[in-house]
Scaffold this motif. Structure first.
Motif, PDB file in Angstrom:
ATOM      1  N   ARG A 155       7.447   1.325  28.113  1.00 37.51           N
ATOM      2  CA  ARG A 155       6.212   2.010  28.553  1.00 37.51           C
ATOM      3  C   ARG A 155       6.419   2.747  29.873  1.00 37.51           C
ATOM      4  O   ARG A 155       6.080   3.920  30.009  1.00 37.51           O
ATOM      5  CB  ARG A 155       5.078   0.983  28.706  1.00 37.51           C
ATOM      6  CG  ARG A 155       4.555   0.423  27.396  1.00 37.51           C
ATOM      7  CD  ARG A 155       3.597  -0.719  27.659  1.00 37.51           C
ATOM      8  NE  ARG A 155       4.302  -1.834  28.263  1.00 37.51           N
ATOM      9  CZ  ARG A 155       4.625  -2.964  27.627  1.00 37.51           C
ATOM     10  NH1 ARG A 155       4.270  -3.126  26.374  1.00 37.51           N
ATOM     11  NH2 ARG A 155       5.288  -3.920  28.238  1.00 37.51           N
ATOM     12  N   ILE A 156       6.987   2.056  30.874  1.00 38.41           N
ATOM     13  CA  ILE A 156       7.119   2.683  32.194  1.00 38.41           C
ATOM     14  C   ILE A 156       8.245   3.713  32.180  1.00 38.41           C
ATOM     15  O   ILE A 156       8.086   4.831  32.674  1.00 38.41           O
ATOM     16  CB  ILE A 156       7.342   1.617  33.287  1.00 38.41           C
ATOM     17  CG1 ILE A 156       6.109   0.710  33.374  1.00 38.41           C
ATOM     18  CG2 ILE A 156       7.614   2.289  34.643  1.00 38.41           C
ATOM     19  CD1 ILE A 156       6.285  -0.524  34.246  1.00 38.41           C
ATOM     20  N   ASP A 175      18.417   2.240  26.635  1.00 36.92           N
ATOM     21  CA  ASP A 175      17.658   1.013  26.362  1.00 36.92           C
ATOM     22  C   ASP A 175      18.538   0.110  25.517  1.00 36.92           C
ATOM     23  O   ASP A 175      19.427   0.582  24.801  1.00 36.92           O
ATOM     24  CB  ASP A 175      16.355   1.343  25.615  1.00 36.92           C
ATOM     25  CG  ASP A 175      15.347   0.200  25.677  1.00 36.92           C
ATOM     26  OD1 ASP A 175      14.395   0.291  26.460  1.00 36.92           O
ATOM     27  OD2 ASP A 175      15.522  -0.800  24.933  1.00 36.92           O
ATOM     28  N   LEU A 176      18.262  -1.170  25.592  1.00 37.15           N
ATOM     29  CA  LEU A 176      19.002  -2.145  24.791  1.00 37.15           C
ATOM     30  C   LEU A 176      18.798  -1.873  23.303  1.00 37.15           C
ATOM     31  O   LEU A 176      19.673  -2.135  22.482  1.00 37.15           O
ATOM     32  CB  LEU A 176      18.455  -3.531  25.149  1.00 37.15           C
ATOM     33  CG  LEU A 176      19.313  -4.752  25.035  1.00 37.15           C
ATOM     34  CD1 LEU A 176      20.681  -4.532  25.652  1.00 37.15           C
ATOM     35  CD2 LEU A 176      18.611  -5.925  25.730  1.00 37.15           C
ATOM     36  N   ILE A 241      11.674  -0.696  40.854  1.00 42.00           N
ATOM     37  CA  ILE A 241      10.253  -1.074  40.960  1.00 42.00           C
ATOM     38  C   ILE A 241       9.966  -2.028  39.811  1.00 42.00           C
ATOM     39  O   ILE A 241       8.856  -2.146  39.324  1.00 42.00           O
ATOM     40  CB  ILE A 241       9.380   0.217  40.950  1.00 42.00           C
ATOM     41  CG1 ILE A 241       9.827   1.115  42.098  1.00 42.00           C
ATOM     42  CG2 ILE A 241       7.888  -0.092  41.067  1.00 42.00           C
ATOM     43  CD1 ILE A 241       8.959   2.292  42.423  1.00 42.00           C
ATOM     44  N   SER A 242      11.037  -2.690  39.333  1.00 40.25           N
ATOM     45  CA  SER A 242      10.871  -3.504  38.135  1.00 40.25           C
ATOM     46  C   SER A 242      10.863  -4.999  38.470  1.00 40.25           C
ATOM     47  O   SER A 242       9.808  -5.630  38.476  1.00 40.25           O
ATOM     48  CB  SER A 242      11.976  -3.160  37.153  1.00 40.25           C
ATOM     49  OG  SER A 242      11.478  -3.221  35.862  1.00 40.25           O
ATOM     50  N   ARG A 243      12.016  -5.545  38.770  1.00 38.19           N
ATOM     51  CA  ARG A 243      12.079  -6.943  39.182  1.00 38.19           C
ATOM     52  C   ARG A 243      13.250  -7.140  40.130  1.00 38.19           C
ATOM     53  O   ARG A 243      14.334  -6.567  39.936  1.00 38.19           O
ATOM     54  CB  ARG A 243      12.268  -7.876  37.976  1.00 38.19           C
ATOM     55  CG  ARG A 243      10.964  -8.258  37.291  1.00 38.19           C
ATOM     56  CD  ARG A 243      10.025  -9.037  38.209  1.00 38.19           C
ATOM     57  NE  ARG A 243       8.719  -9.308  37.621  1.00 38.19           N
ATOM     58  CZ  ARG A 243       7.644  -8.520  37.736  1.00 38.19           C
ATOM     59  NH1 ARG A 243       7.703  -7.391  38.401  1.00 38.19           N
ATOM     60  NH2 ARG A 243       6.495  -8.866  37.201  1.00 38.19           N
ATOM     61  N   ASP A 267      10.786  -1.953  45.489  1.00 39.41           N
ATOM     62  CA  ASP A 267       9.415  -2.487  45.501  1.00 39.41           C
ATOM     63  C   ASP A 267       9.432  -3.982  45.196  1.00 39.41           C
ATOM     64  O   ASP A 267       8.439  -4.672  45.386  1.00 39.41           O
ATOM     65  CB  ASP A 267       8.591  -1.744  44.432  1.00 39.41           C
ATOM     66  CG  ASP A 267       7.111  -2.114  44.435  1.00 39.41           C
ATOM     67  OD1 ASP A 267       6.484  -2.013  45.512  1.00 39.41           O
ATOM     68  OD2 ASP A 267       6.576  -2.495  43.373  1.00 39.41           O
ATOM     69  N   GLY A 292       3.738  -1.611  42.826  1.00 36.53           N
ATOM     70  CA  GLY A 292       3.831  -0.667  41.699  1.00 36.53           C
ATOM     71  C   GLY A 292       2.515  -0.493  40.951  1.00 36.53           C
ATOM     72  O   GLY A 292       2.167   0.604  40.526  1.00 36.53           O
TER      73      GLY A 292
HETATM   74  N1  NAI Z   1       6.609  -3.387  40.635  1.00 37.34           N
HETATM   75  C1  NAI Z   1       5.502  -3.569  39.956  1.00 37.34           C
HETATM   76  O1  NAI Z   1       4.432  -3.692  40.545  1.00 37.34           O
HETATM   77  C2  NAI Z   1       5.541  -3.601  38.461  1.00 37.34           C
HETATM   78  C3  NAI Z   1       6.684  -3.947  37.778  1.00 37.34           C
HETATM   79  N2  NAI Z   1       6.681  -3.979  36.410  1.00 37.34           N
HETATM   80  C4  NAI Z   1       7.896  -4.369  35.706  1.00 37.34           C
HETATM   81  O2  NAI Z   1       8.386  -3.250  34.980  1.00 37.34           O
HETATM   82  C5  NAI Z   1       9.180  -3.738  33.909  1.00 37.34           C
HETATM   83  C6  NAI Z   1       9.068  -2.851  32.696  1.00 37.34           C
HETATM   84  O3  NAI Z   1       7.732  -2.792  32.237  1.00 37.34           O
HETATM   85  P1  NAI Z   1       7.362  -2.000  30.899  1.00 37.34           P
HETATM   86  O4  NAI Z   1       8.001  -0.682  30.852  1.00 37.34           O
HETATM   87  O5  NAI Z   1       5.891  -2.073  30.765  1.00 37.34           O
HETATM   88  O6  NAI Z   1       8.047  -2.936  29.822  1.00 37.34           O
HETATM   89  P2  NAI Z   1       8.475  -2.554  28.334  1.00 37.34           P
HETATM   90  O7  NAI Z   1       8.640  -3.843  27.616  1.00 37.34           O
HETATM   91  O8  NAI Z   1       7.543  -1.539  27.762  1.00 37.34           O
HETATM   92  O9  NAI Z   1       9.896  -1.848  28.548  1.00 37.34           O
HETATM   93  C7  NAI Z   1      11.028  -2.529  28.937  1.00 37.34           C
HETATM   94  C8  NAI Z   1      12.187  -1.939  28.168  1.00 37.34           C
HETATM   95  O10 NAI Z   1      13.380  -2.490  28.675  1.00 37.34           O
HETATM   96  C9  NAI Z   1      14.259  -2.691  27.581  1.00 37.34           C
HETATM   97  N3  NAI Z   1      15.265  -3.659  27.992  1.00 37.34           N
HETATM   98  C10 NAI Z   1      15.154  -4.992  28.138  1.00 37.34           C
HETATM   99  N4  NAI Z   1      16.316  -5.507  28.617  1.00 37.34           N
HETATM  100  C11 NAI Z   1      17.161  -4.464  28.780  1.00 37.34           C
HETATM  101  C12 NAI Z   1      18.497  -4.348  29.228  1.00 37.34           C
HETATM  102  N5  NAI Z   1      19.191  -5.402  29.624  1.00 37.34           N
HETATM  103  N6  NAI Z   1      19.052  -3.126  29.258  1.00 37.34           N
HETATM  104  C13 NAI Z   1      18.355  -2.036  28.853  1.00 37.34           C
HETATM  105  N7  NAI Z   1      17.091  -2.083  28.413  1.00 37.34           N
HETATM  106  C14 NAI Z   1      16.502  -3.280  28.374  1.00 37.34           C
HETATM  107  C15 NAI Z   1      13.371  -3.132  26.441  1.00 37.34           C
HETATM  108  O11 NAI Z   1      13.985  -2.925  25.189  1.00 37.34           O
HETATM  109  C16 NAI Z   1      12.150  -2.244  26.658  1.00 37.34           C
HETATM  110  O12 NAI Z   1      12.227  -1.043  25.934  1.00 37.34           O
HETATM  111  C17 NAI Z   1       8.757  -5.189  33.701  1.00 37.34           C
HETATM  112  O13 NAI Z   1       9.802  -6.030  34.104  1.00 37.34           O
HETATM  113  C18 NAI Z   1       7.598  -5.373  34.615  1.00 37.34           C
HETATM  114  O14 NAI Z   1       7.483  -6.668  35.093  1.00 37.34           O
HETATM  115  C19 NAI Z   1       5.568  -3.654  35.697  1.00 37.34           C
HETATM  116  C20 NAI Z   1       4.403  -3.296  36.331  1.00 37.34           C
HETATM  117  C21 NAI Z   1       4.282  -3.278  37.773  1.00 37.34           C
END
Ligand code: NAI
Ligand code: HPV
Length: 316
Positions: A155-156, A175-176, A241-243, A267, A292
């Motif tokens: 999504r992001i 992506d994985l 900005i992920s983890r 972040d 974020g």
């Molecule tokens: N800093 C902040 O305030 C925020 C951080 N986040 C973090 O952003 C991250 C992503 O969120 P979304 O895009 O909504 O999640 P999502 O689930 O829509 O996308 C994550 C993508 O990463 C892929 N993926 C997983 N492991 C992988 C790897 N080892 N190598 C390559 N691709 C891999 C998945 O297949 C998926 O397509 C989450 O970890 C979330 O916690 C989300 C919102 C706010």
């Protein structure tokens, strides 16, 4: 009456939806160590990333029926255990994607013009060393025409790609799992145009990108450690900005010091809420305190989505 503890807060519109549905909503923040005792009195808890809902807390609160995560990542909740114990666990995965993507670009635009460092130094040295600072920040760069590597095309990642295309960047996405590289870009007037990004391997992203931004959850190891950082383009810029943990922080400091990496915008951190000194004090790191999803719009969408999930849960 159903009692809900919104321990990390909830947007007022979400709170009102819950109250109008007849629920009691407590927005007091109960310290983590008092939760095992005090949460016993509630039917549901909502959290953001600060409050942890681990096994011991779940065991201590047998009345708890619902855990709501206002946001995406549920790494602060023992989700599987909660579900085994019969609790329902909800999150609001799409509500903040755009806000996170916008912070990626706020960070990128800022970092390539040294805003993070300039904002630290101008108040101290701006009056006496204005021209020295002007010289120090003379080598800014434009984003247009540069290559952005996106790791994690969910999504992001997809929202980030849309902005990047608008800015005129080339996008390499990894992506994985296999994914559709086409994006619907909304133009002024409501029309849309389809644009495809280039699919790439992680290796290709690491070696070819001018900037790399990470949008995956943290599983068990850094995606960018010393070995990967050594293979990037010299002077690459990084955004996380992920983890925390997705970039090895110690390897990052070394790579910043050697010039292999020109900046990092962070972040999220290894040890929130107390990141390590070397990271906090580094002049090439642009810092934000896990904000974020911290926009009025995202939090309103999150609050409303979470309220509706909880209402549906208890009214069905
Ligand atoms: N800093 C902040 O305030 C925020 C951080 N986040 C973090 O952003 C991250 C992503 O969120 P979304 O895009 O909504 O999640 P999502 O689930 O829509 O996308 C994550 C993508 O990463 C892929 N993926 C997983 N492991 C992988 C790897 N080892 N190598 C390559 N691709 C891999 C998945 O297949 C998926 O397509 C989450 O970890 C979330 O916690 C989300 C919102 C706010
Ligand atoms: O939704 C996420 O995964 C986040 O990291 C947002 O964290 P926050 O709710 O703003 O503390």
């Amino acid at each position: 009456m159903i009692k809900i503890l919104a321990n990390d807060g909830i947007d007022p519109i979400g709170k009102k939806l819950l109250e109008d549905a007849g629920f009691f909503v407590d927005t007091n923040n109960i310290p983590q160590d008092e939760l095992p005792e005090k949460l016993k009195a509630y039917d549901a808890i909502t959290v953001r990333s600060a409050t942890k809902v681990r096994k011991a807390l779940i065991d201590a609160t047998p009345n708890l029926k619902v855990i709501g995560r206002g946001g995406v990542g549920m790494d602060n909740i023992d989700v599987e255990y909660a579900r085994e114990k019969g609790l329902s666990v909800y999150n609001t995965p799409a509500s903040s994607s755009l806000s996170v993507a916008e912070l990626v670009f706020a960070s990128l635009f800022g970092a390539v013009r040294f805003l993070h460092d300039s904002n630290r130094k101008m108040p101290v040295e701006g009056g006496t060393k204005f021209n020295d600072l002007k010289k120090a920040y003379a080598k800014g760069i434009e984003l247009r025409g540069k290559t952005l590597g996106i790791v994690g095309f969910g999504r992001i990642g997809r929202e980030v790609a849309k902005i990047a295309i608008g800015v005129g960047m080339d996008v390499l996405a990894y992506d994985l799992f296999d994914f559709n590289p086409e994006l619907d870009i909304v133009l002024g007037g409501g029309s849309t145009v389809k644009v495809a990004v280039k699919k790439a391997t992680l290796d290709e992203v690491i070696k070819a990108a001018d900037f790399i931004t990470l949008h995956t959850p943290f599983i068990d190891k850094a995606l960018l450690g010393a070995e990967e950082l050594a293979q990037t383009k010299k002077g690459v810029g990084l955004v996380n900005i992920s983890r925390g943990g997705l970039i090895d922080e110690l390897a990052l400091v070394d790579a910043l010091n050697s010039g292999q990496v020109s900046f990092a915008a962070l972040d999220v951190f290894d040890n929130e809420p107390t990141p390590r000194e070397e990271i906090l004090k580094h002049p090439k790191i642009s810092l934000t305190p896990h904000i974020g999803a911290a926009t009025n719009e995202a939090q309103e969408r999150i609050g409303v989505e979470l309220a509706n999930l909880i209402i549906d849960h208890f009214k069905k």
